[in-house]
Design a protein around this motif. Structure first.
Motif, PDB file in Angstrom:
ATOM      1  N   ILE A 168      70.881  22.619  77.346  1.00  0.00           N
ATOM      2  CA  ILE A 168      70.232  22.173  76.114  1.00  0.00           C
ATOM      3  C   ILE A 168      71.153  21.312  75.253  1.00  0.00           C
ATOM      4  CG2 ILE A 168      70.846  24.153  74.675  1.00  0.00           C
ATOM      5  CD1 ILE A 168      68.047  24.002  73.478  1.00  0.00           C
ATOM      6  N   VAL A 169      72.471  21.507  75.347  1.00  0.00           N
ATOM      7  CA  VAL A 169      73.389  20.721  74.524  1.00  0.00           C
ATOM      8  C   VAL A 169      73.665  19.340  75.105  1.00  0.00           C
ATOM      9  CG1 VAL A 169      74.501  22.761  73.560  1.00  0.00           C
ATOM     10  CG2 VAL A 169      75.434  21.728  75.635  1.00  0.00           C
ATOM     11  N   LEU A 170      73.039  19.009  76.218  1.00  0.00           N
ATOM     12  CA  LEU A 170      73.136  17.701  76.852  1.00  0.00           C
ATOM     13  C   LEU A 170      74.596  17.267  77.043  1.00  0.00           C
ATOM     14  CD1 LEU A 170      71.355  15.417  77.971  1.00  0.00           C
ATOM     15  CD2 LEU A 170      71.426  14.336  75.719  1.00  0.00           C
ATOM     16  N   PRO A 171      75.354  17.998  77.859  1.00  0.00           N
ATOM     17  CA  PRO A 171      76.742  17.619  78.118  1.00  0.00           C
ATOM     18  C   PRO A 171      76.813  16.341  78.941  1.00  0.00           C
ATOM     19  CG  PRO A 171      76.089  19.404  79.560  1.00  0.00           C
ATOM     20  CD  PRO A 171      74.961  19.198  78.609  1.00  0.00           C
ATOM     21  N   ILE A 172      78.011  15.865  79.203  1.00  0.00           N
ATOM     22  CA  ILE A 172      78.198  14.578  79.857  1.00  0.00           C
ATOM     23  C   ILE A 172      77.535  14.517  81.228  1.00  0.00           C
ATOM     24  CG2 ILE A 172      80.450  15.339  80.741  1.00  0.00           C
ATOM     25  CD1 ILE A 172      79.393  11.734  79.783  1.00  0.00           C
ATOM     26  N   GLY A 173      77.537  15.596  81.985  1.00  0.00           N
ATOM     27  CA  GLY A 173      76.900  15.598  83.297  1.00  0.00           C
ATOM     28  C   GLY A 173      75.409  15.402  83.203  1.00  0.00           C
ATOM     29  N   GLU A 174      74.779  16.134  82.294  1.00  0.00           N
ATOM     30  CA  GLU A 174      73.335  15.999  82.111  1.00  0.00           C
ATOM     31  C   GLU A 174      72.977  14.627  81.550  1.00  0.00           C
ATOM     32  OE1 GLU A 174      73.539  19.924  83.408  1.00  0.00           O
ATOM     33  OE2 GLU A 174      74.863  18.793  82.107  1.00  0.00           O
ATOM     34  N   ARG A 175      73.832  14.073  80.670  1.00  0.00           N
ATOM     35  CA  ARG A 175      73.566  12.721  80.157  1.00  0.00           C
ATOM     36  C   ARG A 175      73.658  11.691  81.273  1.00  0.00           C
ATOM     37  NH1 ARG A 175      77.048  14.242  76.112  1.00  0.00           N
ATOM     38  NH2 ARG A 175      78.575  12.594  76.539  1.00  0.00           N
ATOM     39  N   THR A 176      74.644  11.859  82.144  1.00  0.00           N
ATOM     40  CA  THR A 176      74.774  10.946  83.282  1.00  0.00           C
ATOM     41  C   THR A 176      73.519  10.986  84.142  1.00  0.00           C
ATOM     42  OG1 THR A 176      77.185  11.189  83.324  1.00  0.00           O
ATOM     43  CG2 THR A 176      76.111  10.443  85.362  1.00  0.00           C
ATOM     44  N   ALA A 177      73.057  12.202  84.447  1.00  0.00           N
ATOM     45  CA  ALA A 177      71.855  12.338  85.276  1.00  0.00           C
ATOM     46  C   ALA A 177      70.640  11.748  84.574  1.00  0.00           C
ATOM     47  CB  ALA A 177      71.619  13.809  85.611  1.00  0.00           C
ATOM     48  N   LEU A 178      70.524  12.009  83.273  1.00  0.00           N
ATOM     49  CA  LEU A 178      69.388  11.494  82.512  1.00  0.00           C
ATOM     50  C   LEU A 178      69.367   9.969  82.516  1.00  0.00           C
ATOM     51  CD1 LEU A 178      67.004  12.272  80.631  1.00  0.00           C
ATOM     52  CD2 LEU A 178      68.605  12.075  78.713  1.00  0.00           C
ATOM     53  N   ILE A 179      70.520   9.360  82.274  1.00  0.00           N
ATOM     54  CA  ILE A 179      70.601   7.901  82.261  1.00  0.00           C
ATOM     55  C   ILE A 179      70.296   7.325  83.644  1.00  0.00           C
ATOM     56  CG2 ILE A 179      72.193   5.951  81.997  1.00  0.00           C
ATOM     57  CD1 ILE A 179      73.626   7.676  79.835  1.00  0.00           C
TER      58      ILE A 179
ATOM     59  N   ALA B 153      90.898  24.693  91.037  1.00  0.00           N
ATOM     60  CA  ALA B 153      90.976  23.308  90.559  1.00  0.00           C
ATOM     61  C   ALA B 153      89.632  22.825  90.056  1.00  0.00           C
ATOM     62  CB  ALA B 153      91.474  22.394  91.679  1.00  0.00           C
ATOM     63  N   VAL B 154      88.560  23.485  90.525  1.00  0.00           N
ATOM     64  CA  VAL B 154      87.203  23.145  90.098  1.00  0.00           C
ATOM     65  C   VAL B 154      86.833  24.035  88.923  1.00  0.00           C
ATOM     66  CG1 VAL B 154      84.789  23.006  90.795  1.00  0.00           C
ATOM     67  CG2 VAL B 154      86.601  22.479  92.437  1.00  0.00           C
ATOM     68  N   LYS B 155      86.350  23.448  87.853  1.00  0.00           N
ATOM     69  CA  LYS B 155      85.991  24.217  86.668  1.00  0.00           C
ATOM     70  C   LYS B 155      84.998  25.309  87.015  1.00  0.00           C
ATOM     71  CE  LYS B 155      86.676  21.008  82.817  1.00  0.00           C
ATOM     72  NZ  LYS B 155      85.987  20.275  81.728  1.00  0.00           N
ATOM     73  N   ALA B 156      85.283  26.517  86.589  1.00  0.00           N
ATOM     74  CA  ALA B 156      84.387  27.638  86.872  1.00  0.00           C
ATOM     75  C   ALA B 156      83.256  27.734  85.860  1.00  0.00           C
ATOM     76  CB  ALA B 156      85.180  28.941  86.877  1.00  0.00           C
ATOM     77  N   ASP B 157      83.402  27.062  84.723  1.00  0.00           N
ATOM     78  CA  ASP B 157      82.413  27.189  83.656  1.00  0.00           C
ATOM     79  C   ASP B 157      81.900  25.819  83.237  1.00  0.00           C
ATOM     80  OD1 ASP B 157      80.906  28.814  81.951  1.00  0.00           O
ATOM     81  OD2 ASP B 157      82.252  28.426  80.268  1.00  0.00           O
ATOM     82  N   ASP B 158      81.645  24.963  84.229  1.00  0.00           N
ATOM     83  CA  ASP B 158      81.195  23.605  83.955  1.00  0.00           C
ATOM     84  C   ASP B 158      79.691  23.572  83.713  1.00  0.00           C
ATOM     85  OD1 ASP B 158      81.591  20.946  83.516  1.00  0.00           O
ATOM     86  OD2 ASP B 158      82.610  20.572  85.418  1.00  0.00           O
ATOM     87  N   GLY B 159      79.172  22.383  83.437  1.00  0.00           N
ATOM     88  CA  GLY B 159      77.747  22.222  83.219  1.00  0.00           C
ATOM     89  C   GLY B 159      76.952  22.369  84.506  1.00  0.00           C
ATOM     90  N   PHE B 160      75.626  22.492  84.369  1.00  0.00           N
ATOM     91  CA  PHE B 160      74.747  22.708  85.523  1.00  0.00           C
ATOM     92  C   PHE B 160      74.812  21.535  86.504  1.00  0.00           C
ATOM     93  CE2 PHE B 160      70.677  22.341  87.725  1.00  0.00           C
ATOM     94  CZ  PHE B 160      70.502  23.622  88.212  1.00  0.00           C
TER      95      PHE B 160
END
Length: 470
Positions: free
Chosen positions: A422-433, A232-239
């Protein structure tokens, strides 16, 4: 042939009972009876059994006929397959109803486990007793599904393979290889075939009674309930999503299911938390930015949870998929507004507008390319589906150097994570914000989004150009 845009979600299952092993004893019936019972449950399926008679060519033409009249995805699997229910669900109950094949890591290839090569989550080369796969890194486990958009290609491939088999141009292939050959055909005609990883689950084709008994007994060695939760948890999600969200949000899945929360409900709560985050950001105080950062993080946690809950309960809907995608954009832009309102910097609004435009452009790069490829594939454009010969026994790598470098990076853990980050997915954008707003201020947040987002946009654009030339 029905228009792909009007197809429903009913999956047609072609059960190939063309080998003697399908009649092997299993409990109170046969292997054919066993897998038929597995396919009898939800979601709605139309199971069509292909029996021996006429040889491989006739079997493939039968598949082609079914593909041309199907109203949804078409799954193909041999009746001599012994598999967990959860293994079948990886394809047959996937929300996308897309084209995919069940594959496994680290298993020696053999007559019933043809080799494949997987790159970037897609099968890029597939083998049979006739077709060779250099640098194979996985094996095909007998279950293949063609999404609605690929049914015409499936029918064309099946008919071409039938002709080649009847005229002996594929060597001594047998009816047992029908699904293997169809996978080869789809891959070699350029169809994007998703690799559905088997993981600890079992899916084995058997040839004798002893092997059948051992395979059925071996199913009990795996806890399917635990595997269902894990998948149920994505195996290939962002960091960020993998290590800072899914590492603990997985423990919320079962409680949410017991409370009978729907994925759409969780999405709604996620939007509500983002609205509250924007309100706190608009206060313009340090404490307000800290509260907003925490609420925005929790909003993203629920954004991950809604998908996890949908996969766990298999309660998928087109509305839910649309709402989930739209909510990501909505929450992010609402937070931009909140940050801008809470800043006393007179130049903050141009930065906020620029960050919004950049995100819109970045998403357009991705969606426009995917839409163009899909449209080209449906219309038969050669660049959308590069033709490859089904008679060539060897399969070689090809493609621009930039793209091959990116593909090689996937095999290295650190490089693979770098590509994701490097592609700044939604998870990394959330953390950055959240981090920049809580520690510094809105100006730093927007400048960080513009700098990192600009690099990400250039990287994405270069990748799209390289893939378009492949």
């Amino acid at each position: 042939m029905p228009d792909p845009s009007t197809r429903d979600t009913t999956t047609t299952v072609v059960l190939l009972a063309t080998t003697p092993a399908a009649r092997l004893s299993c409990g109170d019936g046969t292997l054919l009876d066993r897998i038929g019972d597995q396919l009898a449950g939800p979601p709605a399926r139309d199971v069509q059994v292909v029996t021996p008679g006429g040889g491989l060519g006739a079997d493939l033409r039968g598949v082609a006929k079914i593909a041309r009249t199907a109203t949804g995805a078409v799954a193909m699997l041999p009746a001599d397959l012994v598999a967990h229910n959860e293994a079948l669900a990886l394809l047959l109950e996937h929300p996308a109803r897309d084209t995919g094949a069940l594959v496994s890591h680290g298993v020696t290839a053999g007559p019933t486990r043809p080799p494949v090569r997987v790159e970037g989550g897609k099968i890029v080369a597939a083998g049979s007793s006739f077709h060779v796969v250099p640098e194979a890194n996985a094996t095909f486990r007998g279950v293949l599904q063609a999404g609605g958009a690929d049914l015409t290609t499936l029918a064309d491939v099946a008919e071409e393979l039938a002709e080649l088999a009847d005229t002996g141009k594929l060597g001594p292939v047998t009816p047992a290889e029908a699904v293997d050959l169809l996978l080869v055909g789809l891959v070699r005609t350029g169809v994007a075939v998703r690799a559905a990883w088997l993981g600890p689950l079992h899916a084995d084709r058997v040839a004798g009674q002893h092997a059948a008994d051992a395979a059925v007994a071996g199913l009990a060695d795996v806890d399917e309930a635990k595997v269902r939760l894990d998948t149920a948890v994505k195996a290939d999600d962002g960091f960020f999503a993998t290590y800072f969200v899914s590492s603990w949000s997985r423990h919320l899945i079962r409680p949410a299911a017991k409370l009978k929360l729907t994925p759409n409900t969780v999405t709604g709560i996620s939007i509500g938390l983002a609205l509250l985050a924007a309100v706190w950001f608009s206060a313009g105080t340090q404490s307000g930015r800290l509260a907003g950062a925490l609420l925005f993080y929790l909003s993203f946690v629920l954004d991950c949870l809604d998908g996890q809950l949908a996969r766990y309960t298999r309660s998928f809907s087109r509305l839910g998929a649309w709402a989930d995608g739209m909510s990501d954009r909505l929450k992010e832009y609402i937070v931009y507004v909140g940050l801008a309102f809470g800043s006393a910097d007179p130049g903050i609004w141009p930065l906020a507008v620029a960050a919004t435009i950049l995100q819109v452009v970045r998403h357009s790069i991705g969606y426009a390319y995917g839409g163009a490829v899909s449209d080209a594939a449906r219309s038969g454009a050669t660049w959308g589906r590069p033709p490859r010969s089904l008679q060539e026994p060897a399969d070689a790598r090809h493609g621009p150097g930039l793209l091959r470098l990116a593909e090689r990076m996937d095999s290295r853990t650190i490089a693979r994570w770098f590509k994701k980050i490097i592609v700044l997915p939604i998870g990394e954008r959330t953390a950055l914000i959240a981090v920049t707003a809580a520690v510094w201020n809105a100006r730093v947040t927007f400048l960080a989004l513009l700098c990192w987002g600009g690099v990400a946009a250039l990287y994405q654009l270069a990748g799209r150009i390289a893939r378009s030339k492949r």
